[in-house]
Design an enzyme around this catalytic site. Structure first.
Site, PDB file in Angstrom:
ATOM      1  N   HIS A  88       0.838  -1.194   0.000  1.00 48.31           N
ATOM      2  CA  HIS A  88       0.000   0.000   0.000  1.00 48.31           C
ATOM      3  C   HIS A  88       0.873   1.244   0.000  1.00 48.31           C
ATOM      4  O   HIS A  88       1.810   1.365   0.802  1.00 48.31           O
ATOM      5  CB  HIS A  88      -0.930   0.030   1.217  1.00 48.31           C
ATOM      6  CG  HIS A  88      -1.770   1.272   1.272  1.00 48.31           C
ATOM      7  ND1 HIS A  88      -2.685   1.595   0.292  1.00 48.31           N
ATOM      8  CD2 HIS A  88      -1.805   2.304   2.173  1.00 48.31           C
ATOM      9  CE1 HIS A  88      -3.258   2.745   0.590  1.00 48.31           C
ATOM     10  NE2 HIS A  88      -2.736   3.200   1.713  1.00 48.31           N
ATOM     11  N   SER A  89       0.575   2.190  -0.912  1.00 40.52           N
ATOM     12  CA  SER A  89       1.265   3.476  -0.998  1.00 40.52           C
ATOM     13  C   SER A  89       2.780   3.250  -1.180  1.00 40.52           C
ATOM     14  O   SER A  89       3.182   2.602  -2.140  1.00 40.52           O
ATOM     15  CB  SER A  89       0.949   4.313   0.243  1.00 40.52           C
ATOM     16  OG  SER A  89       1.261   5.677   0.031  1.00 40.52           O
ATOM     17  N   MET A  90       3.625   3.738  -0.281  1.00 42.25           N
ATOM     18  CA  MET A  90       5.058   3.473  -0.405  1.00 42.25           C
ATOM     19  C   MET A  90       5.326   1.976  -0.497  1.00 42.25           C
ATOM     20  O   MET A  90       6.277   1.531  -1.171  1.00 42.25           O
ATOM     21  CB  MET A  90       5.826   4.063   0.779  1.00 42.25           C
ATOM     22  CG  MET A  90       7.335   3.870   0.687  1.00 42.25           C
ATOM     23  SD  MET A  90       8.245   4.453   2.136  1.00 42.25           S
ATOM     24  CE  MET A  90       8.114   3.012   3.212  1.00 42.25           C
ATOM     25  N   SER A 116      -1.586  -0.913  -4.175  1.00 47.84           N
ATOM     26  CA  SER A 116      -2.697  -0.146  -3.621  1.00 47.84           C
ATOM     27  C   SER A 116      -2.298   1.307  -3.371  1.00 47.84           C
ATOM     28  O   SER A 116      -1.257   1.584  -2.779  1.00 47.84           O
ATOM     29  CB  SER A 116      -3.133  -0.801  -2.296  1.00 47.84           C
ATOM     30  OG  SER A 116      -3.989   0.033  -1.549  1.00 47.84           O
TER      31      SER A 116
END
Length: 259
Positions: A88-90, A116
């Site tokens: 997710h993200s990073m 994500s």
């Protein structure tokens, strides 16, 4: 386990492993609640980056590619069965770099790479959030949501959180993907419909990710902002497990319809 990985509920007989990679400022415990939604045949592993939770005293990593290298090394002994990667993200960048490294080593690749809340590795590069003052960092967290107001209002907690966030934003904003072969596994792109990071055109319909995999790329948007996966936890876990053959869940059917 290796310092890079956490396993909250060991399942020696599990048929599949789900490996999760947290967002900037996040730790492995952000995925701990997922265990309650997984069948006994799926074991959860969560990445623990330097500088958070029980690795709090360690210096931050030098780069996302280096983190991928270390996590690939940590995962290799655990790739004795099918697995799924979720970032997710990073964490999408860390997951991508990890899978790329494993592919270069000829190791088992995930059944699916779930990415994500983040556009493809070559999009959204650069930025100066990591060099912002405390007010600027706080504004960024408030923009994305997901950080409780009571944490940001507590001076001690805020200082600890913002220090980790600054380190992670440095990694993200100085990251430059090294050109190379796309990953040879399907990619599934998930995101929140109100996520400011995904606002605007999605280019190929998958926020650029079709150029980074040779397998099928599918996109699914759910209600919510950048941290949509918290209120939508059940839907996200169901989506992740939907890539499995029902026989691998031990349920004899697809998992998403499980109450």
């Amino acid at each position: 386990m290796n310092p890079w990985l956490r396993r909250y509920k060991p399942k020696p007989a599990a048929a599949v492993r789900l490996v999760c990679f947290p967002h900037a400022g996040g730790g492995p415990s952000s995925f701990r609640a997922w265990d309650a939604l997984l069948p006994d045949s799926v074991e959860l592993l969560a990445a623990c980056y330097p500088g958070r939770e029980d690795r709090f005293g360690e210096p931050a990593a030098s780069g996302l590619a280096e983190m991928g290298k270390d996590l690939a090394e940590a995962l290799r002994p655990l790739l004795d069965r099918p697995w799924i990667a979720f970032g997710h993200s990073m964490g999408t960048m860390v997951a991508y770099e990890t899978v790329r490294r494993l592919q270069d080593q000829g190791a088992r690749l995930p059944l699916s790479l779930h990415v994500s809340g983040r556009r493809s590795p070559d999009r959204g590069l650069g930025g100066s959030v990591h060099s912002s003052d405390e007010e600027g960092l706080r504004a960024e967290l408030e923009r994305l949501g997901g950080t409780p107001a009571e944490v940001l209002d507590d001076e001690m907690l805020r200082s600890a959180v913002l220090g980790t966030v600054r380190d992670d934003y440095r990694l993200v904003e100085t990251y430059r993907p090294i050109p190379g072969a796309p990953v040879h596994c399907p990619i599934r792109v998930l995101g929140g419909r109100e996520d400011p990071e995904l606002a605007g055109p999605s280019e190929d319909g998958a926020f650029g990710w079709t150029r980074f995999g040779t397998g099928r790329v599918v996109t699914r948007m759910l209600p919510g902002d950048h941290f949509y996966l918290v209120p939508q936890r059940r839907a996200v876990v169901s989506d992740v497990l939907a890539v499995l053959d029902p026989a691998l869940t031990g349920a004899g059917r697809s998992w998403p319809d499980t109450p």
